[in-house]
Design an enzyme around this catalytic site. Structure first.
Site, PDB file in Angstrom:
ATOM      1  N   ASN A 137       1.942  14.210  -9.688  1.00  0.00           N
ATOM      2  CA  ASN A 137       3.621  13.476  -8.628  1.00  0.00           C
ATOM      3  C   ASN A 137       2.458  13.875  -7.323  1.00  0.00           C
ATOM      4  OD1 ASN A 137       5.494  14.407  -7.082  1.00  0.00           O
ATOM      5  ND2 ASN A 137       6.773  13.474  -9.478  1.00  0.00           N
TER       6      ASN A 137
ATOM      7  N   SER B 200       6.406   8.551  -9.723  1.00  0.00           N
ATOM      8  CA  SER B 200       7.351   8.757  -8.717  1.00  0.00           C
ATOM      9  C   SER B 200       8.666   9.333 -10.109  1.00  0.00           C
ATOM     10  CB  SER B 200       7.426   7.303  -8.407  1.00  0.00           C
ATOM     11  OG  SER B 200       7.301   7.852  -7.175  1.00  0.00           O
ATOM     12  N   GLU B 201       9.419  10.651  -8.904  1.00  0.00           N
ATOM     13  CA  GLU B 201      10.077  10.911  -9.643  1.00  0.00           C
ATOM     14  C   GLU B 201      11.475  10.040  -9.659  1.00  0.00           C
ATOM     15  OE1 GLU B 201       8.685  12.422  -6.879  1.00  0.00           O
ATOM     16  OE2 GLU B 201      10.233  13.354  -5.391  1.00  0.00           O
ATOM     17  N   ASN B 202      11.462   9.221  -8.888  1.00  0.00           N
ATOM     18  CA  ASN B 202      12.770   8.199  -9.155  1.00  0.00           C
ATOM     19  C   ASN B 202      13.692   7.755 -10.486  1.00  0.00           C
ATOM     20  OD1 ASN B 202      10.821   7.163  -7.815  1.00  0.00           O
ATOM     21  ND2 ASN B 202      12.068   5.787  -6.946  1.00  0.00           N
TER      22      ASN B 202
ATOM     23  N   SER C 127      13.404  11.653 -15.675  1.00  0.00           N
ATOM     24  CA  SER C 127      12.049  11.735 -15.210  1.00  0.00           C
ATOM     25  C   SER C 127      11.837  13.484 -14.983  1.00  0.00           C
ATOM     26  CB  SER C 127      12.344  11.417 -13.687  1.00  0.00           C
ATOM     27  OG  SER C 127      11.131  11.312 -12.993  1.00  0.00           O
TER      28      SER C 127
END
Lengths: 245, 217
Positions: free
Chosen positions: B23, B46-48, B88
């Site tokens: 990340n 991508s943490e979304n 996520s």
């Protein structure tokens, strides 16, 4: 039993009350239920507590409800892109409760799953943990966080069948599935409305049990916050380097 | 000579290993993706809600439904998968991400990090930073050594923390430090940027640190 409503106004009829808690799906302006947000604006309902990762931008997404001062409090992880928000916050007209993004997502998931509280390492030793119960498990310290339930959840999906089964598209999924589970009532807007059986049951992400009402939004406007591009030449230069950027 | 932003990113990329799930934060950390060695397979999270984040799209191919955690348009790869925000962060909190590379305003010698708010200034929110530093296996901070002449490496952070005792490595424009947070044995200087002297970095660092026997110049 017909879940499909003619428009956003009728889908929200009887569900809106001053002072209520609303969850709104989306990350930034991606995957936001903007047609339903516009109908909430038009209803004039006020003093809302809105749970959403972000607060939209000026005039878009939840920015629409900020412009009309219908929001009393936001529960979010990041609100940096909205000037109206900042002005109202500085003027003391708007409250904000910041949650770490993962804690926010898990609070919503837990709420929908009937879990009133859980322990997380996130935020231990920071001001987020102040006033909250902490406990040690297996030598690590954890913070207790509460599950979240909303009076109303509004979500955006790519495809939905008339039973309320939903499927999402790419990163527009984000907070929509957990929020669909955590509303006492969930209303979904779908870009493509299809009949039962048209979505492969293996590909349904939100089962229809969570969705009470829905609307078809074939012409939903989608916004891009940061249009970032690469030049074709550069990509050619990169070809074969194994770079995955 | 101190490292440039690109050189700091290049140094951070040397912490990547084949098969890593990674990340990257906003700013210098984003540049790390330009320095992934040829032949190394690394998947960017991508943490979304995306694993296997591809490069920016060509003009005309941007898709409003396809963005990274910085809300920038990106593209899909053959390895891409999508998931919701709760999944996520389960991935992040559950320790499944190998490394997070992110920026900071301050780092303390005990591994504390502050990068989300300055009291008295407008606070935008922490986004996913607290979850990332608390959950990812290895946390690498890439930042300028000093801000306005003040060391950003401190005995104790004086800004509100993002995480307590969570940072494993700090890469600045002057050198590289490791922090042994598990044994609480403090910070060690392991590398100096070219032509930066030990005296210079000592003079510009408030935090206490040991010098590795194997210090690289």
């Amino acid at each position: 039993m017909n879940k499909v409503c003619a428009d956003a106004r009728s889908a929200l009829a009887g569900l809106l009350k001053d002072g209520m808690i609303i969850m709104a799906g989306g990350f930034g302006l991606c995957g936001i239920p903007e047609t339903l947000i516009l109908a909430i604006r038009d209803s004039g309902v006020k003093n809302l507590t809105v749970i959403s990762n972000n607060a939209g931008v000026d005039g878009k997404g939840l920015g629409i409800l900020l412009d009309t001062k219908q929001v009393k409090k936001m529960i979010s992880s990041y609100v940096g892109e909205n000037k109206t928000f900042m002005n109202q916050f500085l003027a003391g007209e708007l409250e904000i409760e910041f949650n770490p993004q993962g804690t926010l997502a898990e609070r919503i998931r837990a709420g929908g799953a009937g879990i009133p509280a859980f322990f997380t390492r996130t935020g231990y030793g920071t001001q987020i943990a102040e006033g909250k119960e902490t406990r040690e498990f297996d030598g690590e310290r954890y913070v207790m966080e509460r599950g979240l339930i909303a009076d109303l959840s509004i979500v955006h999906a790519y495809r939905g069948d008339t039973e309320g089964n939903l499927a999402y598209r790419k990163t527009a999924r984000n907070f929509n599935p957990p929020m669909a589970t955590a509303g006492k009532v969930t209303v979904a807007e779908v870009e493509h409305l299809v009949k039962p059986g048209d979505i492969n049951p293996d590909h349904i992400v939100t089962p229809g049990i969570y969705v009470k009402r829905m609307i078809h939004v074939p012409n939903a406007v989608k916004h891009i916050e940061q249009r970032t591009l690469r030049k074709r030449q550069r990509a050619d230069a990169l070809a074969g380097t194994g770079a995955e950027v | 000579m101190a490292w440039t932003r690109e050189q700091m990113a290049e140094r951070a990329a040397r912490e990547l290993r084949d098969g890593f799930y990674v990340n990257l934060g906003i700013g210098i950390p984003t540049l790390v993706s330009n320095f992934i060695p040829a032949g190394m397979s690394v998947q960017l999270q991508s943490e979304n809600g995306m694993l296997g984040t591809g490069p920016f799209p060509f003009e005309g191919e941007e898709d409003a439904d396809l963005i990274n955690a910085g809300k920038q348009t990106v593209t899909e790869l053959p390895t891409t998968s999508y998931f919701n925000s709760a999944d996520s962060f389960a991935m992040i909190r559950g320790g499944h991400i190998d490394i997070a590379i992110l920026g900071a305003m301050q780092v303390a010698e005990n591994g504390d990090i502050a990068n989300w708010m300055i009291p008295g200034k407008l606070v935008k929110g922490m986004g996913g930073a607290m979850d990332l530093v608390g959950g990812v296996k290895k946390v690498v901070v890439v930042m300028e050594h000093s801000a306005k002449g003040e060391s950003k490496l401190l005995h104790r952070c004086n800004l509100p923390l993002t995480g307590a005792g969570v940072v494993d490595m700090v890469i600045t424009d002057l050198g590289v430090f490791t922090i042994d947070r598990k044994n609480r044995s403090g910070m060690t200087l392991i590398e100096l940027a070219p032509d930066v002297t030990l005296d210079e970095i000592k003079g510009k660092t408030q935090a206490s640190f040991k010098v590795a026997n194997t210090l690289k110049h």
